[in-house]
Design an enzyme around this catalytic site. Structure first.
Site, PDB file in Angstrom:
ATOM      1  N   HIS A  52      -9.244   1.042   4.811  1.00  0.00           N
ATOM      2  CA  HIS A  52      -7.962   1.235   5.498  1.00  0.00           C
ATOM      3  C   HIS A  52      -8.190   2.174   6.683  1.00  0.00           C
ATOM      4  O   HIS A  52      -9.005   3.098   6.608  1.00  0.00           O
ATOM      5  CB  HIS A  52      -6.929   1.822   4.528  1.00  0.00           C
ATOM      6  CG  HIS A  52      -5.551   1.811   5.113  1.00  0.00           C
ATOM      7  ND1 HIS A  52      -5.127   2.773   5.997  1.00  0.00           N
ATOM      8  CD2 HIS A  52      -4.524   0.946   4.965  1.00  0.00           C
ATOM      9  CE1 HIS A  52      -3.886   2.489   6.369  1.00  0.00           C
ATOM     10  NE2 HIS A  52      -3.499   1.383   5.760  1.00  0.00           N
ATOM     11  N   GLY A  59       2.631   2.123  10.612  1.00  0.00           N
ATOM     12  CA  GLY A  59       3.555   3.240  10.430  1.00  0.00           C
ATOM     13  C   GLY A  59       4.267   3.654  11.703  1.00  0.00           C
ATOM     14  O   GLY A  59       4.877   4.721  11.757  1.00  0.00           O
ATOM     15  N   SER A  65       3.711  -2.347  10.186  1.00  0.00           N
ATOM     16  CA  SER A  65       5.171  -2.320  10.313  1.00  0.00           C
ATOM     17  C   SER A  65       5.845  -3.626   9.897  1.00  0.00           C
ATOM     18  O   SER A  65       6.821  -4.056  10.514  1.00  0.00           O
ATOM     19  CB  SER A  65       5.583  -1.920  11.741  1.00  0.00           C
ATOM     20  OG  SER A  65       5.099  -0.627  12.036  1.00  0.00           O
ATOM     21  N   GLU A 123      -5.093  -5.211  10.706  1.00  0.00           N
ATOM     22  CA  GLU A 123      -4.090  -4.160  10.863  1.00  0.00           C
ATOM     23  C   GLU A 123      -4.327  -3.430  12.184  1.00  0.00           C
ATOM     24  O   GLU A 123      -5.131  -2.480  12.242  1.00  0.00           O
ATOM     25  CB  GLU A 123      -4.194  -3.159   9.713  1.00  0.00           C
ATOM     26  CG  GLU A 123      -3.920  -3.770   8.363  1.00  0.00           C
ATOM     27  CD  GLU A 123      -3.343  -2.738   7.408  1.00  0.00           C
ATOM     28  OE1 GLU A 123      -2.229  -2.964   6.932  1.00  0.00           O
ATOM     29  OE2 GLU A 123      -3.994  -1.711   7.162  1.00  0.00           O
ATOM     30  N   GLU A 131      -6.609   4.586   7.779  1.00  0.00           N
ATOM     31  CA  GLU A 131      -6.422   6.023   7.486  1.00  0.00           C
ATOM     32  C   GLU A 131      -7.658   6.594   6.809  1.00  0.00           C
ATOM     33  O   GLU A 131      -8.028   7.739   7.029  1.00  0.00           O
ATOM     34  CB  GLU A 131      -5.160   6.212   6.636  1.00  0.00           C
ATOM     35  CG  GLU A 131      -3.911   5.999   7.472  1.00  0.00           C
ATOM     36  CD  GLU A 131      -2.707   5.511   6.704  1.00  0.00           C
ATOM     37  OE1 GLU A 131      -2.712   5.551   5.466  1.00  0.00           O
ATOM     38  OE2 GLU A 131      -1.745   5.064   7.358  1.00  0.00           O
ATOM     39  N   LYS A 147      -0.019   4.309  -0.272  1.00  0.00           N
ATOM     40  CA  LYS A 147      -0.665   5.509   0.284  1.00  0.00           C
ATOM     41  C   LYS A 147      -0.461   6.678  -0.691  1.00  0.00           C
ATOM     42  O   LYS A 147      -0.466   6.469  -1.890  1.00  0.00           O
ATOM     43  CB  LYS A 147      -0.124   5.804   1.688  1.00  0.00           C
ATOM     44  CG  LYS A 147      -0.069   4.545   2.558  1.00  0.00           C
ATOM     45  CD  LYS A 147       0.192   4.832   3.989  1.00  0.00           C
ATOM     46  CE  LYS A 147       0.318   3.520   4.744  1.00  0.00           C
ATOM     47  NZ  LYS A 147       0.276   3.671   6.169  1.00  0.00           N
ATOM     48  N   ASN A 207       0.861  -1.191   0.000  1.00  0.00           N
ATOM     49  CA  ASN A 207       0.000   0.000   0.000  1.00  0.00           C
ATOM     50  C   ASN A 207       0.896   1.240   0.000  1.00  0.00           C
ATOM     51  O   ASN A 207       1.507   1.569   1.015  1.00  0.00           O
ATOM     52  CB  ASN A 207      -0.885  -0.032   1.262  1.00  0.00           C
ATOM     53  CG  ASN A 207      -1.675   1.249   1.423  1.00  0.00           C
ATOM     54  OD1 ASN A 207      -1.876   2.008   0.473  1.00  0.00           O
ATOM     55  ND2 ASN A 207      -2.131   1.503   2.642  1.00  0.00           N
TER      56      ASN A 207
HETATM   57  C1  PEP Z   1      -0.573   0.045   5.994  1.00  0.00           C
HETATM   58  O1  PEP Z   1      -0.585   1.172   5.578  1.00  0.00           O
HETATM   59  O2  PEP Z   1      -1.521  -0.698   5.709  1.00  0.00           O
HETATM   60  C2  PEP Z   1       0.548  -0.396   6.820  1.00  0.00           C
HETATM   61  C3  PEP Z   1       0.471  -1.583   7.354  1.00  0.00           C
HETATM   62  O3  PEP Z   1       1.590   0.476   6.961  1.00  0.00           O
HETATM   63  P1  PEP Z   1       3.037   0.146   7.600  1.00  0.00           P
HETATM   64  O4  PEP Z   1       3.514  -1.148   7.005  1.00  0.00           O
HETATM   65  O5  PEP Z   1       3.901   1.312   7.228  1.00  0.00           O
HETATM   66  O6  PEP Z   1       2.836   0.022   9.081  1.00  0.00           O
END
Ligand code: PEP
Length: 252
Positions: free
Chosen positions: A97, A175, A214, A169, A99, A13, A11
């Site tokens: 997601h 992040g 992460s 998630e 976000e 973003k 992803n």
């Molecule tokens: C995500 O945006 O779905 C995500 C898991 O980000 P990150 O791997 O940076 O934590």
């Protein structure tokens, strides 16, 4: 025993112009061309979708969007429909997601419409669910997951359930560099599978449940080895072709 092909999805973003996306994909394709037994997807911003579909044609890399509207068309400024994604030959879409939920008011009610709309359009949905740190500390993780999974899948017929990949998630791990402990990821993934089994046991065995939060080359293997984790949704580490390819390579 059901064999679920793992999915590693990146992803991006709101990162990468078309030129940057082209540089990335030229670096990625040779690095994943021999990876076996794994599905690979990138989720670029809308502006880079067409270029990435063209550049990945004939390769093993699929292109997913990061969002879509549930309606076929209409007065929804700034939104994109499934038909628009179909026209570009996009293969799937990330829905819900955290976000989008946090910053753009994405609701479970809208997701209950988006998931079937994506499937009807032939787009593979990745439905994201997960708890905040406060919810985990309050012992509310299962309640939150139950609500998000049940709402997101509510309008699907039982036979459609396995076509939806669910990305667990935990919001506190996105992040932040804080990765869920393998036991936490496994427990949540098994819980999500049990929720799907509540609708249809066979579909639950076929459905892919991803972990996101992460994921890096260093921690990918132990997460991907978990019995109920069938891949990863990768944010930050998916922006670097070498790191993303290493995560794909961690599927064994
Ligand atoms: C995500 O945006 O779905 C995500 C898991 O980000 P990150 O791997 O940076 O934590």
């Amino acid at each position: 025993m059901t064999v679920r092909t793992p999915l590693i999805a990146g992803n991006w973003k709101m990162h990468k112009t078309v030129a940057e996306a082209e540089d990335f994909i030229q670096a990625l394709l040779p690095r994943v061309s021999t990876a076996d037994g794994v599905d690979v997807a990138i989720c670029p911003p809308f502006t880079a979708l067409a270029a990435m579909v063209d550049s990945t044609r004939g390769s093993r890399v699929q292109v997913f969007a990061q969002n879509m509207h549930q309606s076929a068309s209409g007065a929804f400024t700034g939104e994109v429909s499934s038909a628009m994604l179909n026209e570009l030959d996009v293969q799937g879409v990330v829905l819900g997601h955290s976000e989008r939920r946090e910053y753009f008011g994405e609701t479970d009610r809208a997701l209950a419409l988006k998931v079937p709309a994506a499937l009807e359009a032939g787009l593979a949905p990745i439905l994201c669910v997960g708890e905040t740190e406060a919810e985990r500390e309050a012992g509310d993780t299962e309640r939150k997951l139950r609500h998000q999974v049940q709402e997101g899948l509510a309008k699907l017929a039982p036979g459609q359930l396995a076509a939806v990949a669910i990305a667990y998630e935990p919001i506190w791990a996105i992040g932040t560099g804080k990765v869920a402990q393998p036991e936490q990821a496994q427990e949540a993934a098994a819980f999500i599978r049990a929720l799907i089994a509540g609708r249809d046991g066979e579909q639950a065995q076929q459905a892919r449940i991803l972990y996101g939060g992460s994921v890096k080359p260093e921690n990918a293997r132990e997460l991907l080895e978990l019995p109920d984790v069938d891949g990863a949704l990768v944010g930050g580490a998916s922006l670097d072709a070498q790191d993303f390819a290493a995560i794909v390579g961690a599927v064994s």
